[in-house]
Write an enzyme that holds these catalytic residues in place. Structure first.
Site, mmCIF file in Angstrom:
data_model
loop_
_atom_site.group_PDB
_atom_site.id
_atom_site.type_symbol
_atom_site.label_atom_id
_atom_site.label_comp_id
_atom_site.label_asym_id
_atom_site.label_seq_id
_atom_site.Cartn_x
_atom_site.Cartn_y
_atom_site.Cartn_z
ATOM 1 C CG LEU B 236 -3.201 3.546 4.796
ATOM 2 C CD1 LEU B 236 -2.710 4.756 5.573
ATOM 3 C CD2 LEU B 236 -4.074 2.663 5.663
ATOM 4 C CG ASP B 237 0.457 2.171 4.190
ATOM 5 O OD1 ASP B 237 1.075 3.179 4.590
ATOM 6 O OD2 ASP B 237 -0.080 1.358 4.962
ATOM 7 C CB ALA B 238 -1.490 3.483 -2.342
#
Lengths: 293, 293, 293, 293
Positions: B236-238
Site C-alpha cells: 500500500l502506497d509503496a
C-alpha cells in the site's frame, strides 16, 4: 538596529501570549498598550479551534510608553495575564541574545550562519562554537569566534555534556543551533534548553527521520527532497517543526547530487529559522509551532 | 495529433529500453534507426551506476522509415535486443490507448482529467468510469462516459473485482487511473495491470501513507503538504513514484484548509502523471521510475 | 456553509478597514466588537509605513452580537469610522454573492471554476456565462448555466458592452471573472465594476504584458513561466495583483509545452483568487492588494 | 575529483556540439566514441525545431580511449565536425578552470561562492577577487585570496578595465563571476569574455531590469520576487538566461524584507549557475541557453 529587524526604527516590545480562548482578549491587551501610550506596529493572532487555545504576538513602540521596561511584565501579569490564565513572554527588540553553534564536520550551515551574522542580517551574539571534531576549527578562526572541541564517545557523553552546559552557562548562552551536529543530545541536556535548541534535519519530516535520509530518499525513488528545522525534544527528529522546504529531484540525480542539492535547502531553512527565533515570532504549543510572520 | 503530443508533426515510434550497461549501446541503437532512414527527434539515456543498468528512451519519425510498423519489434529484437539482453517496449505516437477511471466520492481529480480529455490535452480514450459509489455518476453523464457502479463490501470484494476485470477486458482497457478511489485493490487485481495502475496519494510519500494523511499532517504540524502519484503495487502506497509536489501551509491552516489546498496538488499531479504515461516517458525498474521528460 | 468558508460554523461578520495610521485603532475596533458581545475569530492588520496607512480585517461570530445586522454599518460609521477617517466594507459570511464568468475559446479555467462551484468549494452563485464566441456554450450547458453570446467587433464593442452591463445588472452580478476572456474591456465598463473584475494573465507580470506572453517567454529563453491574477483597471495588465505563481521550464520545452504547463498555473491561480475574493480577504489600495490569509 | 563532479570516478571528456539538424548525427558521434573505446556516461540532445538546430552534450570515460587527449579535437573536427558543419567545444573533467570574482559591497554571494569553493563543491581555482570598493577585502583575506581594488569613476573606467583585463590575462582567468558587482561593463570588456561572464540580477528577468528591482517590485505589488543568472552581453540584463528562481512575498513584506529574502535566491542561483558552467553543461545559441542537466 535596522528597519527589517523590528519592522520599525524605534525600540519596541514584543509580547507572545497563549491562553484559553475567550471573548475580549484582543480588546483588553490592545487597550492596555494603547492606554499606556504604546503604538502597536504588529498584531497577529491565531485561534486553535480544536484545542480552544488563543495565541497572539503583539509588538509596540516603546518611545512614549509610560510603563518602564522593567515593570511591564509585572503590570501585565497582574492586570491581564492572571485574569485570562495566560502564558506569556516579553521581549525587547534591542536585546541581542547569545547563541551557541554546535557543528561536526560539514561546513555549509556554519558558513551560512556566520556570513549572515557578519553582515548583520542576524543580529545575535555568538560567543562560541562547539564541536565533536576539529574539522571546522579553521572556520571559527576565520570569523574570530572561540571554538571548543569536545570529543564524544559512548563512555564520556554525559560528562562532556555537563562540561558543555557549564561552558554555555558561563557565556550566558540563551539558545543553541545544531548546524549539522551529528550527535544525539541526552534528555537532560535538552531539558536545559527547552524550545531553545534549533536543529536542521535533511529530509521533509516525518519522512526519513534518523540517519542517512538522502540514501533512503534515493532508494525510495522520491521526486522531491527536503529539509526541516525543528526544536529539539527528547524524541529524535520529532520536535515542533519551524520551517520546511523542498527541491525537485529526478532519476538522474545520484545520491551525491541529492546531498549537494540538499545542502542549499538545509542552510537556507536553518538560517531562516534562526531569523524567526530572533524576531520572537515563534510560539510552541503541544509539539506544534505558531510562526507569526 | 498536436505538436505537443509527440514533439513532432509526423507519426513517430518510441522505444523504451533497459539492459545491463555496456559500451556501444547508444551507437548501435541510433545507427539501427539512422540506417533504416528514421529521423531521431528525441534521445535521452540514464545509467544507474549503482545497479549497472542502462536506460534509454528514443523517438523517431516514421515517415521514411523502411521497416514496416509491424516488423520493427521483430527486427529490433533479433538484431539488437537479444545481443544486449534488453527489455524493451515499442509504442507508436498515433496509437490512442484506452484508459479507465476509478472514483469514489470526490470529484476534483475526475473533473480535472475529463476537462483535459475533452480539450484534447490528454489524447486517450475513456470507455468507462467505475465507482464504488453513485455520487459521481452525474459527472460521467455530463461528459457522456459510461458509468459502472460496483458496490464493494468485505464479502463481495473479490467477486466484484473479477467482474470489473472482465468489464475492463471487454473494453480493451490498457491502463487504469485511481482518481481518489477509496478502495485497496487486491494483489490479484493489481497483477492484471502491472505498472498500469496510476494512483494519487494525498501526502508526500513516504510520509503519511494510508488513511487520513491530512489529519496526520495537521497533528504533526508540518509546514508543507504534498501529493504523490505512483504505480500501484501490492504494498500500500509503496509503489514506484511518478511525480510529487508540495504546497506551503502554516499554523493558520485548519484541516479543512489542508484538504482544500491539497486538492489542487492532487489533481494537477495526477493529470501530469497520466500525461507522462501517455507520452511513454516512464520506465519502471526495481520500484523506482525513470521519467524521461 | 462549511468550516473552511468562514473558519467557524457560526454566521459571522467581516470588516475590512483602512485609514491613516494612528494609535488605538485596534483597541477601539476590537473593544466595539467585544462590548457588543461579538467573539472575534480573526484579526489581522498591516501598517504601510511608507504611506502611513493602517489596514485591518476583522471577523466575529454574530450569534450573540447585540447590534442587528442592518444596523452594524451605521453604528460603526458613527461611533468609530468617522473619528479615524476610515474607509470600510462590511460583509456577512452567509451572503452568497453573484458572479459572472466571461470566456472566449479556452475551457481550462472555466472547467476549473465550475467544478469547484459544483463541489461547493466556491460558495457563489453563477447566474450566467458571457462569451464573444460560441465554443464554450456546451460547457455552460454541461453545468446548467445560462450562456450568452455577444459577438464583438471594433464597430459594436461599446454597444455590446452596454448590453452586457444591462444583463449583468438584471442578474444582480456583484463581480466578474475573466477566465481567459480575450477582449480588452473599455474604461467605462471597468468603472462599473471597480475592483470587482478578476483577470488571469498568463505571465508573471510585469514581464510579458499584452498578447502572446508564452511566445515572448520562449523567445527570451526564461527558465520559469508564470501566471498572475489581478483586478482589472484601465491600464492593460497593470491592475493590482492578487496572486502569482510560476513553474520551471527548460530549453526542452516548446512553445506548446509552455502553453500546456501554463494552463495549470492559470486555472489554479485564478480559482484561488476567486476564493480570496469570496472570503473577503482582499483590500485594494493604490494599485496594490493586501490579502489577509 | 568526486563522483558528483563528472558523474563518474574516471577522467572523462565532454563534447558540446551544435549544428544544422540532420539525420544520423547521434549515430555518427556515438559510434566515433564507441569505436575508439570510450564508454559514454552521459548523452543528451535537443532539437530546436523552429531554427532547425541540433544540440548535444556527450561525456565519456577516457580510461581506455585510444585517441590521445591532445588529438581528440583534431580527429573529431576532421572526421565528423566538418561534415555536419558543427560548432563544438571539448573539455576534460580533470581540468580545473580559473575564475575571477568581481564584487562591490554586498558580501552574501561572495561568501556563498567561497564557502562552496573551500568545501570543494565548486572545483575551480580562484586566483583573485576584483572590486571597485574596499568593503570586502577582509572577506578575501579570510579565505586567503588576492584582492585587487580598482576605483571606478566616469573618467577612468576604460583605463581601469584595461588594467583589469591585463590582470585577468596574467592570472589565466577563463571566466568571470559578477557577484553583485554594481558596475556596467563596457562592450569591449565583455567581448574579451564572451559567454564567460556570469551575472546575477535580483529580479525575474525580463521584469525589473536595471537599478533597484526590489523597489520596483514593491511598488508594483508583486506576490513573487526572483533572481536571474545570465551571461553578460552588451545589452544590460538581456543576456542568455542560465537559471531563475522565485520566492513568494506578500503585502506584509517591506522593501527591506524583499532585499533580505532575495539575497537567498541570488546566492543560490548564482552558485548553481557556476556549477553548471563548471560541469560544461551550458550551450549558448542566439541569446538562449541549453542547460543539459
Amino acid at each position: 538596529m535596522t528597519a527589517s529587524f523590528s519592522r520599525s526604527n524605534s525600540p519596541s516590545a514584543i509580547l507572545l501570549i497563549h491562553c484559553p480562548d475567550n471573548k475580549g482578549i484582543i480588546a483588553t491587551v490592545s487597550e492596555f498598550i494603547f492606554k499606556n501610550n504604546g503604538n502597536i506596529t504588529y498584531l497577529d493572532q491565531h485561534v486553535d479551534t480544536h484545542r480552544n487555545v488563543f495565541f497572539m504576538r503583539i509588538e509596540w513602540e516603546m518611545d512614549d510608553f509610560i510603563i518602564p521596561d522593567d515593570k511591564i511584565g509585572e503590570y501585565f501579569d497582574t492586570l491581564i495575564a492572571k485574569r485570562y490564565d495566560m502564558k506569556w513572554q516579553l521581549h525587547f527588540s534591542q536585546d541581542i541574545p547569545k547563541m551557541a553553534i554546535f557543528v561536526s564536520k560539514m561546513p555549509h550551515c556554519l558558513y551560512d550562519i556566520l556570513s549572515r551574522w557578519k553582515s548583520k542580517e542576524l543580529e545575535v551574539d555568538i560567543p562560541l562554537i562547539i564541536s565533536n571534531h576539529r574539522d571546522l576549527e579553521s572556520v571559527a578562526n576565520q570569523f574570530g569566534i572561540d571554538f571548543f572541541h569536545f570529543e564524544i564517545n559512548p563512555h564520556n557523553k554525559l560528562e562532556q555534556e555537563q562540561a558543555q552546559l557549564q561552558l554555555l552557562a558561563e557565556h550566558g548562552v540563551e539558545f543553541i543551533v545544531l548546524a549539522r551536529y551529528m550527535q544525539v543530545l541526552t534528555d537532560d541536556f535538552i531539558a536545559h534548553y527547552r524550545n531553545n535548541i534549533i536543529n536542521i534535519h535533511h529530509s521533509f519530516l516525518p519522512a526519513f527521520p534518523g540517519a542517512k535520509p538522502y540514501h533512503s530518499a534515493f532508494e525510495r525513488g522520491v521526486k522531491v527532497i527536503g529539509a526541516t528545522s525543528h526544536y529539539v525534544t527528547a524524541d529524535l527528529d520529532a520536535g515542533p517543526i519551524i520551517a520546511q522546504d523542498i527541491i525537485r529531484v529526478s532519476h538522474a540525480d545520484s545520491i551525491n547530487d541529492l546531498i549537494r542539492k540538499g545542502r542549499d535547502l538545509e542552510k537556507v531553512i536553518l538560517s531562516r529559522s534562526i531569523w524567526h527565533h530572533l524576531q520572537r515570532q515563534i510560539l510552541v504549543f503541544q509539539n506544534r509551532t505558531i510562526v507569526f510572520t
